[in-house]
Design a protein around this motif. Structure first.
Motif, PDB file in Angstrom:
ATOM      1  N   GLN A 159       0.831  -1.183   0.000  1.00 49.40           N
ATOM      2  CA  GLN A 159       0.000   0.000   0.000  1.00 49.40           C
ATOM      3  C   GLN A 159       0.874   1.245   0.000  1.00 49.40           C
ATOM      4  OE1 GLN A 159      -3.067  -1.916   3.171  1.00 49.40           O
ATOM      5  NE2 GLN A 159      -3.696   0.111   2.476  1.00 49.40           N
ATOM      6  N   TRP A 160       0.410   2.274  -0.712  1.00 44.99           N
ATOM      7  CA  TRP A 160       1.000   3.597  -0.667  1.00 44.99           C
ATOM      8  C   TRP A 160       0.047   4.512   0.090  1.00 44.99           C
ATOM      9  CZ3 TRP A 160       5.786   5.189  -2.092  1.00 44.99           C
ATOM     10  CH2 TRP A 160       6.523   4.393  -2.966  1.00 44.99           C
ATOM     11  N   PHE A 161       0.625   5.300   1.005  1.00 43.45           N
ATOM     12  CA  PHE A 161      -0.143   6.243   1.799  1.00 43.45           C
ATOM     13  C   PHE A 161       0.456   7.645   1.681  1.00 43.45           C
ATOM     14  CE2 PHE A 161      -2.595   3.204   4.313  1.00 43.45           C
ATOM     15  CZ  PHE A 161      -1.798   2.088   4.355  1.00 43.45           C
ATOM     16  N   HIS A 162      -0.405   8.636   1.854  1.00 40.31           N
ATOM     17  CA  HIS A 162       0.027  10.009   2.024  1.00 40.31           C
ATOM     18  C   HIS A 162      -0.371  10.414   3.446  1.00 40.31           C
ATOM     19  CE1 HIS A 162      -0.655  14.537   0.978  1.00 40.31           C
ATOM     20  NE2 HIS A 162       0.543  14.339   1.484  1.00 40.31           N
ATOM     21  N   GLN A 163       0.605  10.854   4.229  1.00 41.39           N
ATOM     22  CA  GLN A 163       0.286  11.314   5.571  1.00 41.39           C
ATOM     23  C   GLN A 163       0.120  12.829   5.531  1.00 41.39           C
ATOM     24  OE1 GLN A 163       2.999  10.409   8.930  1.00 41.39           O
ATOM     25  NE2 GLN A 163       1.132   9.892  10.060  1.00 41.39           N
ATOM     26  N   ASN A 164      -1.081  13.283   5.853  1.00 46.42           N
ATOM     27  CA  ASN A 164      -1.343  14.716   5.758  1.00 46.42           C
ATOM     28  C   ASN A 164      -0.790  15.444   6.990  1.00 46.42           C
ATOM     29  OD1 ASN A 164      -3.218  14.466   7.845  1.00 46.42           O
ATOM     30  ND2 ASN A 164      -4.992  14.418   6.463  1.00 46.42           N
ATOM     31  N   THR A 206       0.811  22.155  -4.559  1.00 47.03           N
ATOM     32  CA  THR A 206       1.301  22.372  -3.194  1.00 47.03           C
ATOM     33  C   THR A 206       0.602  21.436  -2.201  1.00 47.03           C
ATOM     34  OG1 THR A 206      -0.261  24.186  -2.915  1.00 47.03           O
ATOM     35  CG2 THR A 206       1.978  24.760  -3.604  1.00 47.03           C
ATOM     36  N   THR A 207      -0.635  21.080  -2.514  1.00 49.53           N
ATOM     37  CA  THR A 207      -1.383  20.177  -1.630  1.00 49.53           C
ATOM     38  C   THR A 207      -0.851  18.746  -1.660  1.00 49.53           C
ATOM     39  OG1 THR A 207      -2.969  19.905  -3.422  1.00 49.53           O
ATOM     40  CG2 THR A 207      -3.527  21.486  -1.689  1.00 49.53           C
ATOM     41  N   ASP A 208       0.056  18.442  -2.579  1.00 46.47           N
ATOM     42  CA  ASP A 208       0.691  17.116  -2.610  1.00 46.47           C
ATOM     43  C   ASP A 208       1.795  16.999  -1.552  1.00 46.47           C
ATOM     44  OD1 ASP A 208       0.600  17.035  -6.251  1.00 46.47           O
ATOM     45  OD2 ASP A 208      -0.882  16.327  -4.788  1.00 46.47           O
ATOM     46  N   SER A 209       2.165  18.106  -0.954  1.00 46.80           N
ATOM     47  CA  SER A 209       3.235  18.083   0.056  1.00 46.80           C
ATOM     48  C   SER A 209       2.852  17.171   1.217  1.00 46.80           C
ATOM     49  CB  SER A 209       3.507  19.492   0.574  1.00 46.80           C
ATOM     50  OG  SER A 209       3.998  20.324  -0.453  1.00 46.80           O
ATOM     51  N   GLY A 210       3.869  16.573   1.804  1.00 46.23           N
ATOM     52  CA  GLY A 210       3.637  15.684   2.946  1.00 46.23           C
ATOM     53  C   GLY A 210       4.581  14.502   2.861  1.00 46.23           C
ATOM     54  N   GLY A 263      -1.684 -16.292   9.349  1.00 48.13           N
ATOM     55  CA  GLY A 263      -1.647 -15.209  10.324  1.00 48.13           C
ATOM     56  C   GLY A 263      -1.282 -13.903   9.675  1.00 48.13           C
ATOM     57  N   ALA A 264      -1.143 -12.900  10.465  1.00 50.07           N
ATOM     58  CA  ALA A 264      -0.832 -11.571   9.945  1.00 50.07           C
ATOM     59  C   ALA A 264       0.393 -11.031  10.662  1.00 50.07           C
ATOM     60  CB  ALA A 264      -2.010 -10.632  10.133  1.00 50.07           C
ATOM     61  N   ASP A 265       1.281 -10.441   9.899  1.00 50.78           N
ATOM     62  CA  ASP A 265       2.409  -9.740  10.503  1.00 50.78           C
ATOM     63  C   ASP A 265       2.151  -8.263  10.583  1.00 50.78           C
ATOM     64  OD1 ASP A 265       4.696 -11.895   8.737  1.00 50.78           O
ATOM     65  OD2 ASP A 265       3.860 -12.074  10.750  1.00 50.78           O
ATOM     66  N   GLY A 266       1.026  -7.821  10.097  1.00 50.26           N
ATOM     67  CA  GLY A 266       0.787  -6.400  10.009  1.00 50.26           C
ATOM     68  C   GLY A 266       1.592  -5.805   8.880  1.00 50.26           C
ATOM     69  N   LEU A 267       1.401  -4.541   8.643  1.00 46.50           N
ATOM     70  CA  LEU A 267       2.154  -3.836   7.614  1.00 46.50           C
ATOM     71  C   LEU A 267       3.499  -3.405   8.165  1.00 46.50           C
ATOM     72  CD1 LEU A 267      -0.642  -1.548   6.125  1.00 46.50           C
ATOM     73  CD2 LEU A 267       0.462  -3.472   4.988  1.00 46.50           C
ATOM     74  N   THR A 268       4.532  -3.574   7.355  1.00 43.56           N
ATOM     75  CA  THR A 268       5.852  -3.026   7.655  1.00 43.56           C
ATOM     76  C   THR A 268       6.033  -1.793   6.793  1.00 43.56           C
ATOM     77  OG1 THR A 268       6.777  -5.196   8.186  1.00 43.56           O
ATOM     78  CG2 THR A 268       8.328  -3.432   7.655  1.00 43.56           C
ATOM     79  N   PHE A 269       6.315  -0.668   7.428  1.00 46.05           N
ATOM     80  CA  PHE A 269       6.410   0.607   6.733  1.00 46.05           C
ATOM     81  C   PHE A 269       7.855   0.956   6.429  1.00 46.05           C
ATOM     82  CE2 PHE A 269       2.241   2.746   6.910  1.00 46.05           C
ATOM     83  CZ  PHE A 269       1.541   1.846   7.695  1.00 46.05           C
ATOM     84  N   GLY A 270       8.048   1.636   5.294  1.00 48.80           N
ATOM     85  CA  GLY A 270       9.315   2.284   5.056  1.00 48.80           C
ATOM     86  C   GLY A 270       9.397   3.573   5.871  1.00 48.80           C
ATOM     87  N   LYS A 271      10.529   4.239   5.776  1.00 51.76           N
ATOM     88  CA  LYS A 271      10.720   5.465   6.548  1.00 51.76           C
ATOM     89  C   LYS A 271      10.065   6.676   5.883  1.00 51.76           C
ATOM     90  CE  LYS A 271      15.086   4.023   8.658  1.00 51.76           C
ATOM     91  NZ  LYS A 271      14.432   3.655   9.927  1.00 51.76           N
ATOM     92  N   GLY A 272       9.584   6.506   4.655  1.00 50.48           N
ATOM     93  CA  GLY A 272       8.843   7.563   3.994  1.00 50.48           C
ATOM     94  C   GLY A 272       9.700   8.475   3.137  1.00 50.48           C
ATOM     95  N   THR A 273       9.030   9.154   2.215  1.00 52.53           N
ATOM     96  CA  THR A 273       9.633  10.224   1.416  1.00 52.53           C
ATOM     97  C   THR A 273       8.929  11.513   1.782  1.00 52.53           C
ATOM     98  OG1 THR A 273      10.291   8.841  -0.462  1.00 52.53           O
ATOM     99  CG2 THR A 273       9.912  11.181  -0.907  1.00 52.53           C
ATOM    100  N   HIS A 274       9.704  12.498   2.258  1.00 50.95           N
ATOM    101  CA  HIS A 274       9.136  13.793   2.619  1.00 50.95           C
ATOM    102  C   HIS A 274       9.169  14.690   1.390  1.00 50.95           C
ATOM    103  CE1 HIS A 274       9.197  17.547   5.413  1.00 50.95           C
ATOM    104  NE2 HIS A 274       8.031  17.359   4.839  1.00 50.95           N
ATOM    105  N   LEU A 275       8.000  14.968   0.835  1.00 58.74           N
ATOM    106  CA  LEU A 275       7.867  15.738  -0.393  1.00 58.74           C
ATOM    107  C   LEU A 275       7.407  17.160  -0.075  1.00 58.74           C
ATOM    108  CD1 LEU A 275       7.766  15.849  -3.533  1.00 58.74           C
ATOM    109  CD2 LEU A 275       5.392  15.051  -3.359  1.00 58.74           C
ATOM    110  N   ILE A 276       8.132  18.123  -0.603  1.00 57.94           N
ATOM    111  CA  ILE A 276       7.744  19.529  -0.462  1.00 57.94           C
ATOM    112  C   ILE A 276       7.558  20.098  -1.858  1.00 57.94           C
ATOM    113  CG2 ILE A 276       8.456  21.816   0.315  1.00 57.94           C
ATOM    114  CD1 ILE A 276      10.085  20.431   2.507  1.00 57.94           C
ATOM    115  N   ILE A 277       6.369  20.628  -2.121  1.00 59.46           N
ATOM    116  CA  ILE A 277       6.075  21.266  -3.407  1.00 59.46           C
ATOM    117  C   ILE A 277       6.005  22.771  -3.171  1.00 59.46           C
ATOM    118  CG2 ILE A 277       4.509  21.435  -5.369  1.00 59.46           C
ATOM    119  CD1 ILE A 277       5.832  18.688  -5.043  1.00 59.46           C
ATOM    120  N   GLN A 278       6.900  23.472  -3.819  1.00 65.73           N
ATOM    121  CA  GLN A 278       6.968  24.927  -3.643  1.00 65.73           C
ATOM    122  C   GLN A 278       6.176  25.634  -4.738  1.00 65.73           C
ATOM    123  OE1 GLN A 278      11.240  25.471  -3.671  1.00 65.73           O
ATOM    124  NE2 GLN A 278      11.352  25.294  -1.444  1.00 65.73           N
TER     125      GLN A 278
END
Lengths: 113, 115
Positions: free
Chosen positions: A33-38, A79-83, A97-112
């Motif tokens: 899964q891909w997520f955007h954290q607002n 600009t609203t894509d930032s996050g 069974g389930a191991d749950g999701l393992t997350f990466g450390k993320g990409t911090h995107l800034i749109i100027q």
């Protein structure tokens, strides 16, 4: 456990630019899964894509499961894509069974503007 | 329809106190997950429920953490004798079921601050 690496860690772009975010993972997965954290911390579902290609408006994603990577494309950035964008995987399970999701450390995107 | 809800949204507590965090999953979702997000550890998986059963508690950080789910719906995560390192955002997610790679949907989280 499974390892998830995202790149780049930080990305600064001008409005209107295109970007590609990458996610590498170390084992077979049955969920990616891909997520955007607002700014309020909410994880917004972008794509459920354990394999194949999907598109939703200006966003698209491709997962090549055999080569253990996924790409998220953002076109005509606003600009609203930032996050922070997270990739998360669930490995092929042990005995249902389930191991749950393992997350990466993320990409911090800034749109100027 | 309604998404995953969590309460409280913010909780400030003194070190040594017990806290309870609540999660209400999407209606019809039998699988429920708890995660936490902290600056040092990123997003980490804690525990999951299939129905009311939690088969594997090994992801809980210490024996001060416990979780239960009743009626196949609401879940509570309890932290006893809170410590400062417990400060984090606790996230709950739900999916149709586990074991087959089903899409997970997240709630807004509970921000816990231990002073």
């Amino acid at each position: 456990g499974i390892q998830v690496e995202q790149s780049p860690p930080d990305l600064i772009l001008q409005e209107g630019a295109n970007s590609t975010l990458r996610c590498n993972f170390s084992d077979s997965v049955n969920n990616l899964q891909w997520f955007h954290q607002n700014p309020w911390g909410q994880l917004i579902n972008l794509f459920y894509i354990p394999s194949g290609t999907k598109q939703n408006g200006r966003l698209s994603a491709t997962t090549v499961a055999t080569e253990r990577y996924s790409l998220l494309y953002i076109s005509s950035s606003q600009t609203t894509d930032s996050g922070v964008y997270f990739c998360a995987v669930e490995r092929v399970g042990s005995g249902g069974g389930a191991d749950g999701l393992t997350f990466g450390k993320g990409t911090h995107l800034i749109i100027q503007p | 329809g309604a998404g995953v809800s969590q309460s409280p949204s913010n909780k400030v507590t003194e070190k040594g106190k017990d806290v309870e965090l609540r999660c209400d999953p999407i209606s019809g979702h039998t699988a429920l997950y708890w995660y936490r997000q902290s600056l040092g550890q990123g997003l980490e998986f804690l525990i999951y429920f299939q129905g009311n059963s939690a088969p594997d508690k090994s992801g809980l950080p210490s024996d001060r953490f416990s979780a239960e789910r009743t009626g196949g719906s609401v879940s509570t995560l309890t932290i006893q004798r809170t410590q400062q390192e417990d400060s984090a955002v606790y996230l709950c997610a739900s999916s149709l079921r586990t074991g087959g790679g089903y899409e997970q949907y997240f709630g807004p989280g509970t921000r816990l601050t231990v002073t």
